[in-house]
Design a protein around this motif. Structure first.
Motif, PDB file in Angstrom:
ATOM      1  N   GLN A  45      -0.210  16.100  13.287  1.00 15.10           N
ATOM      2  CA  GLN A  45       0.101  16.776  14.548  1.00 15.10           C
ATOM      3  C   GLN A  45      -0.958  17.820  14.882  1.00 15.10           C
ATOM      4  O   GLN A  45      -1.344  17.985  16.054  1.00 15.10           O
ATOM      5  CB  GLN A  45       1.484  17.431  14.472  1.00 15.10           C
ATOM      6  N   CYS A 638      10.146  17.645  18.346  1.00 13.64           N
ATOM      7  CA  CYS A 638       8.854  17.064  18.715  1.00 13.64           C
ATOM      8  C   CYS A 638       8.818  15.580  18.379  1.00 13.64           C
ATOM      9  O   CYS A 638       8.412  14.750  19.207  1.00 13.64           O
ATOM     10  CB  CYS A 638       7.731  17.807  17.998  1.00 13.64           C
ATOM     11  N   LEU A 653       2.470  19.690  19.207  1.00 16.25           N
ATOM     12  CA  LEU A 653       2.998  20.673  18.271  1.00 16.25           C
ATOM     13  C   LEU A 653       1.873  21.573  17.779  1.00 16.25           C
ATOM     14  O   LEU A 653       0.861  21.099  17.266  1.00 16.25           O
ATOM     15  CB  LEU A 653       3.647  19.970  17.076  1.00 16.25           C
TER      16      LEU A 653
END
Length: 688
Positions: A45, A638, A653
């Motif tokens: 992420q 997320c 994120l």
């Protein structure tokens, strides 16, 4: 944009049956930050964020420039010394200073000298009654796990500490500086697993004695595990006050003891109020009267007086009665006058004011001049009496300053400004009134460039919880956004404290949906009045405000183009199991109670993500050392949104390490704010 290549996140068949309702939780594995799969997912992420977030250097430069204003805190006097906080333009953290009896100023605690990495924060401090010793609490890396130390003010030598498990502990010194009451959690080995953040007790500690072996247990044994305790000792050392509240409940129990008539190690506590749905605090005047600040029978609060020997409710007499419109926030007593007075702080629709009253009768006899329509940060008096008071002031274009009021002349003058000179852009601030879904009138501050017309990229910000008011204040982020051509709106939603305790309760527990309705109505008002459009509207919120925008994006994804959701609560079915969640069930309710589960399940953002929906562009910003709201909320949400998103708007994120929920170094604040504004600018159409 095309759909981003989101990191794979497995969906497990996890299904809970709660009160007859099936509750799926496919990303429960992300609750474990030490799981290698979680670490791999978080790393992916971060890589995705770096590739997808178009950072705008101008935002970072301008935010940093506006933060060079620095900060200044109000003075605190003890004996012949003065203490205050100040951050100069180039400092990462504010520094605690003392002014010695001869007038010389010196730094007493500088977090950067304690730790040049910038990861150490000064959480709180309290000088003794004579100004000779100072108790202070520090934490590292944002975990807020305060450790208590004591230093000699004259020499700067640390004479005691660290004492751990002191998170959120007040310090109540006894005269002489040899002992204090404080609050400390029980050792982990003495509490059930998973409850290490709770089980507080009030102790008497003598400086130099062992905190583990010699502290005297004063209060808290056998009471509610999530209780927070307040403790204070009057200026003359005679009166001990202890308060207890279950978590963040808007009510407290209250006791007082006359230390002149009992052993400080065994105070004989007299009940002031218990099992009453109200918040009350006590202040012992130099005139021998007890002043009672309370919202009991007065949701907008009042000040009563009584004899300290008769502190019970039946003896209270109104001095400053409840106002039908303004909320009473604090007071100070100035008694070195022919006619002693009480200064009373109010917020009227979130704008601060101070009135002057006869101390004996409560009659209003004047008002304190203030610099403008802004926020006053508490009124400070000298503990030994006097004719002066000091208060903090800020508004949307004014960095924090300290003002001095002289009751002899009736004049207010600048006592200390923030130390840095910055050029602040011109903005217009308007407070507008709109109606929510049920017809309730709600207010909103709308900040824009003078003369700006037509729909513009807009950020709508809100909080709506815990009785916390959204009041005007200097913000480098807001000014940077508005200077770049955007509009910034702050909705004063139910759940906050802008209109008193009834306003708070209209947005908590079973009434939480009112907060979200107020927020949607704010967005619709901005659109209807031509300020913005759905394609140009971004929303932002953190902590409880993160829950707000999480609910907003799942309830009305059509209404918002972009979302910044910071340190949020999002899984409202399991929130009590992590961080300080168990202390908030008095605000939200508990999933263990069938009726309250129904409230939570009706809006829990994580459980309302639906596949095939076109969701707004969303940036989650969380902090790995956050011990209040665990970042797992954002991690799970997320993953769910990345799986469900049908539009080409990104779900990103920002997972930051070595910072927590609260205080952090200025440079880290700049980086976070710049990333958030960059994301919102890209997805609301704000130009370079």
């Amino acid at each position: 944009m095309t759909r981003l290549p989101y990191p794979p996140a497995r969906r497990d068949e996890v299904l809970d049956n709660l009160h007859g309702t099936a509750v799926p939780d496919p990303y429960r594995w992300l609750e474990d930050p030490d799981d290698p799969a979680t670490k791999e997912w978080l790393a992916a992420q971060s890589a995705l964020l770096d590739s997808a977030l178009r950072r705008r250097p101008k935002f970072k430069e301008r935010i940093a420039e506006l933060l060079r204003s620095g900060t200044i805190g109000p003075p605190v006097w003890r004996g012949e010394r003065q203490f205050f906080m100040r951050r100069t333009p180039d400092e990462e953290h504010a520094v605690l200073y003392t002014v010695d009896p001869g007038g010389s100023e010196r730094a007493l605690i500088d977090p950067m000298r304690l730790d040049p990495s910038g990861l150490t924060t000064l959480d709180s401090w309290q000088p003794d009654k004579e100004g000779r010793r100072l108790a202070y609490q520090i934490s590292v890396g944002g975990d807020e796990e305060s450790k208590l130390h004591v230093l000699d003010v004259a020499t700067g030598e640390v004479v005691e500490g660290p004492i751990d498990r002191c998170r959120y502990s007040p310090i109540a010194w006894l005269p002489g500086g040899e002992a204090f009451y404080y609050v400390r959690r029980l050792p982990p080995g003495e509490v059930p697993e998973g409850e290490e953040q709770f089980h507080r007790r009030v102790y008497l500690h003598r400086v130099g004695a062992s905190a583990e072996d010699d502290d005297v247990l004063i209060f808290g044994e056998g009471l509610e595990k999530t209780n927070y305790y307040g403790v204070s000792v009057s200026r003359d050392g005679r009166w001990l006050t202890i308060s207890a509240s279950r978590g963040t409940a808007p009510r407290n129990d209250l006791w007082v003891a006359d230390l002149s008539a009992c052993d400080p190690e065994r105070p004989e506590l007299v009940t002031v109020q218990q099992d009453v749905d109200a918040q009350t605090s006590l202040s012992f005047g130099r005139d021998g009267r007890l002043y009672v600040f309370t919202d009991r029978d007065a949701p907008r609060a009042r000040v009563c007086v009584t004899d300290p020997a008769q502190p019970g409710y039946e003896h209270w007499r109104d001095l400053i009665p409840e106002d039908p419109e303004a909320v009473l926030s604090d007071f100070a007593i100035l008694d070195d006058l022919d006619r002693p007075v009480m200064l009373v702080g109010w917020t009227r629709h979130a704008i601060s004011e101070i009135t002057v009253h006869d101390l004996v009768t409560g009659e209003r006899i004047g008002e304190v001049p203030t610099p403008g329509l802004g926020t006053i940060g508490g009124i400070v008096e000298h503990p030994d009496g006097g004719h002066e008071a000091w208060f903090g002031y800020t508004d949307n274009t004014t960095p924090p300053s300290i003002q001095r009021y002289d009751a002899r002349t009736g004049e207010t003058t600048l006592w200390a400004a923030s130390p840095g000179a910055v050029e602040v852009p011109a903005v217009d601030t308007e407070q507008v009134v709109y109606r929510s879904a049920d017809g309730t009138e709600v207010r909103m501050l709308v900040i824009s460039r003078p003369g700006a017309e037509g729909p513009r990229p807009t950020i709508l910000y809100g909080y709506g919880g815990f009785g916390i008011s959204m009041t005007p204040g200097y913000s480098a982020s807001i000014l940077t956004w508005v200077e770049a051509g955007g509009v910034y709106a702050i909705a004063q939603l139910r759940g906050g404290g802008e209109e008193g305790e009834q306003w708070h309760r209209a947005g908590m527990l079973a009434n939480k949906q009112n907060v979200f309705d107020d927020f949607h109505a704010a967005a619709e008002h901005l659109i209807a009045t031509g300020v913005t459009t759905p394609e140009m509207l971004g929303i932002s919120g953190g902590s409880n405000g993160g829950l707000l925008v999480g609910a907003a994006l799942t309830q009305r994804p059509d209404l918002y183009a972009a979302v910044v959701c910071s340190a949020p609560l999002l899984d409202m079915i399991r929130y009590e199991k992590f961080g300080l969640g168990a202390t908030w069930n008095v605000e939200y309710g508990s999933a263990e109670v069938p009726e309250e589960f129904a409230w939570l399940h009706a809006y829990s953002p994580y459980h309302h993500v639906r596949e095939g929906v076109a969701y707004p562009a969303t940036l989650f910003s969380v902090f790995q050392s956050d011990t209040r709201v665990h970042p797992l909320h954002a991690w799970k949400m997320c993953a769910a949104l990345q799986h469900a998103q049908s539009a080409d708007r990104p779900i990103l994120l920002r997972n930051e390490t070595e910072v927590g929920h609260g205080a952090r170094a200025v440079s880290k604040s700049v980086d976070l704010a710049a990333d958030q504004l960059s994301f919102l600018a890209d997805h609301t159409g704000l130009g370079e």
